[in-house]
Design a protein around this motif. Sequence first.
Motif, PDB file in Angstrom:
ATOM      1  N   ASP A  64       1.931   3.233   3.672  1.00 25.83           N
ATOM      2  CA  ASP A  64       0.701   3.009   4.443  1.00 25.83           C
ATOM      3  C   ASP A  64      -0.510   3.287   3.569  1.00 25.83           C
ATOM      4  O   ASP A  64      -1.515   2.546   3.596  1.00 25.83           O
ATOM      5  N   HIS A 106       0.326  -5.498   2.160  1.00 26.52           N
ATOM      6  CA  HIS A 106       1.085  -5.241   3.387  1.00 26.52           C
ATOM      7  C   HIS A 106       2.561  -4.998   3.050  1.00 26.52           C
ATOM      8  O   HIS A 106       3.447  -5.612   3.651  1.00 26.52           O
ATOM      9  N   PHE A 107       2.826  -4.103   2.132  1.00 28.32           N
ATOM     10  CA  PHE A 107       4.202  -3.830   1.745  1.00 28.32           C
ATOM     11  C   PHE A 107       4.900  -2.958   2.804  1.00 28.32           C
ATOM     12  O   PHE A 107       4.290  -2.080   3.399  1.00 28.32           O
ATOM     13  N   LYS A 108       6.190  -3.218   2.990  1.00 23.94           N
ATOM     14  CA  LYS A 108       6.970  -2.534   4.013  1.00 23.94           C
ATOM     15  C   LYS A 108       7.686  -1.309   3.422  1.00 23.94           C
ATOM     16  O   LYS A 108       7.948  -1.229   2.227  1.00 23.94           O
ATOM     17  N   ASN A 109       7.999  -0.389   4.305  1.00 22.85           N
ATOM     18  CA  ASN A 109       8.767   0.792   3.921  1.00 22.85           C
ATOM     19  C   ASN A 109      10.253   0.414   3.927  1.00 22.85           C
ATOM     20  O   ASN A 109      11.012   0.783   4.814  1.00 22.85           O
ATOM     21  N   VAL A 110      10.655  -0.362   2.916  1.00 22.26           N
ATOM     22  CA  VAL A 110      12.030  -0.843   2.814  1.00 22.26           C
ATOM     23  C   VAL A 110      12.691  -0.206   1.595  1.00 22.26           C
ATOM     24  O   VAL A 110      12.029   0.317   0.703  1.00 22.26           O
ATOM     25  N   LYS A 150       6.999   6.283   4.656  1.00 21.82           N
ATOM     26  CA  LYS A 150       6.146   5.442   5.503  1.00 21.82           C
ATOM     27  C   LYS A 150       4.673   5.759   5.241  1.00 21.82           C
ATOM     28  O   LYS A 150       3.842   4.854   5.085  1.00 21.82           O
ATOM     29  N   ASN A 200      -0.932   0.444   1.025  1.00 19.44           N
ATOM     30  CA  ASN A 200      -1.523  -0.746   1.636  1.00 19.44           C
ATOM     31  C   ASN A 200      -3.010  -0.552   1.917  1.00 19.44           C
ATOM     32  O   ASN A 200      -3.808  -1.494   1.775  1.00 19.44           O
ATOM     33  N   ASN A 219      11.622  -0.914  -2.077  1.00 12.77           N
ATOM     34  CA  ASN A 219      10.401  -0.236  -2.512  1.00 12.77           C
ATOM     35  C   ASN A 219      10.622   1.273  -2.648  1.00 12.77           C
ATOM     36  O   ASN A 219      10.101   1.904  -3.571  1.00 12.77           O
TER      37      ASN A 219
END
Length: 265
Positions: free
Chosen positions: A148, A157-161, A144, A151, A164
């Motif tokens: 953060d 605005h990439f997510k912690n998925v 995360k 970004n 990735n």
Amino acid sequence: MQGWIKLYRSLLDDPLWLLSTPVQKTVLTTLLLSVNHKETQWEWQGKKFICKPGQFITSLDSIVKKCGKGITAQNVRTALKRFENFGFLTNKSTKTGRLITIANWAKYQGDDLELTNKQQRPNKDLTPNKNDKNDKKNSDVDFKGLFDYFNLKSGKHFKNVESNRKLVRARLNDGYSKADIKRVIDIKSAEWKNDPEHYQYLQPSTLFAPSHFDNYLNQGFPEPQGLRKQRGSAERERTATDAAAEQEEDLKAIEEKARRRLESE
């Protein structure tokens, strides 16, 4: 030519593949199948030349012929230029032809496990140790916090998925460090964040792709845009000053020539 190559499934998520035309994908696959898997030597005009694994000497006509029907020399030129821009390969003209070098070939095409005659041994003898090692390496990664940071530096605005995270895990499993991951983020954000043409590539699937990461890590930081503009302005001013000085010297030379002519009459 015999043998086989590895083709990673992650290539399907790579902009190098996603944004390529069918023709360019044909050229890419042909290049991968054509490079040497071991070092070769030959003599040309009395000199010894060496071609390393991941390289091969070729020509546009030869690549066109290997690609097959429907591929032109211009198709190959365009593809080679595009692959160079992505850091997938280098393309140099030599005395004996065109030297193609696939980036990171040795790392991603080398033998993962040396089983030789013991290849029928159960996988359970091999898998646990490797997975345990990788799990331990990745257990202390603050994904995360990492995304953060990505970004913040990139303006994205990439997510912690998982899609990735697995890219980061793969590079850590290759032996890179968390500092290396952040360095690549810093370098490419500084280079592409304010570049409309390349901003679309500022994403995990590009930065952390196996075909790009090592090149990005070692390319160095780009020169700040403000400093580049400042230097360009200074160079223009210096050019204008030099031109004025040359013009003044020319006028003095003309005046001196005229004076001598009058004195001789």
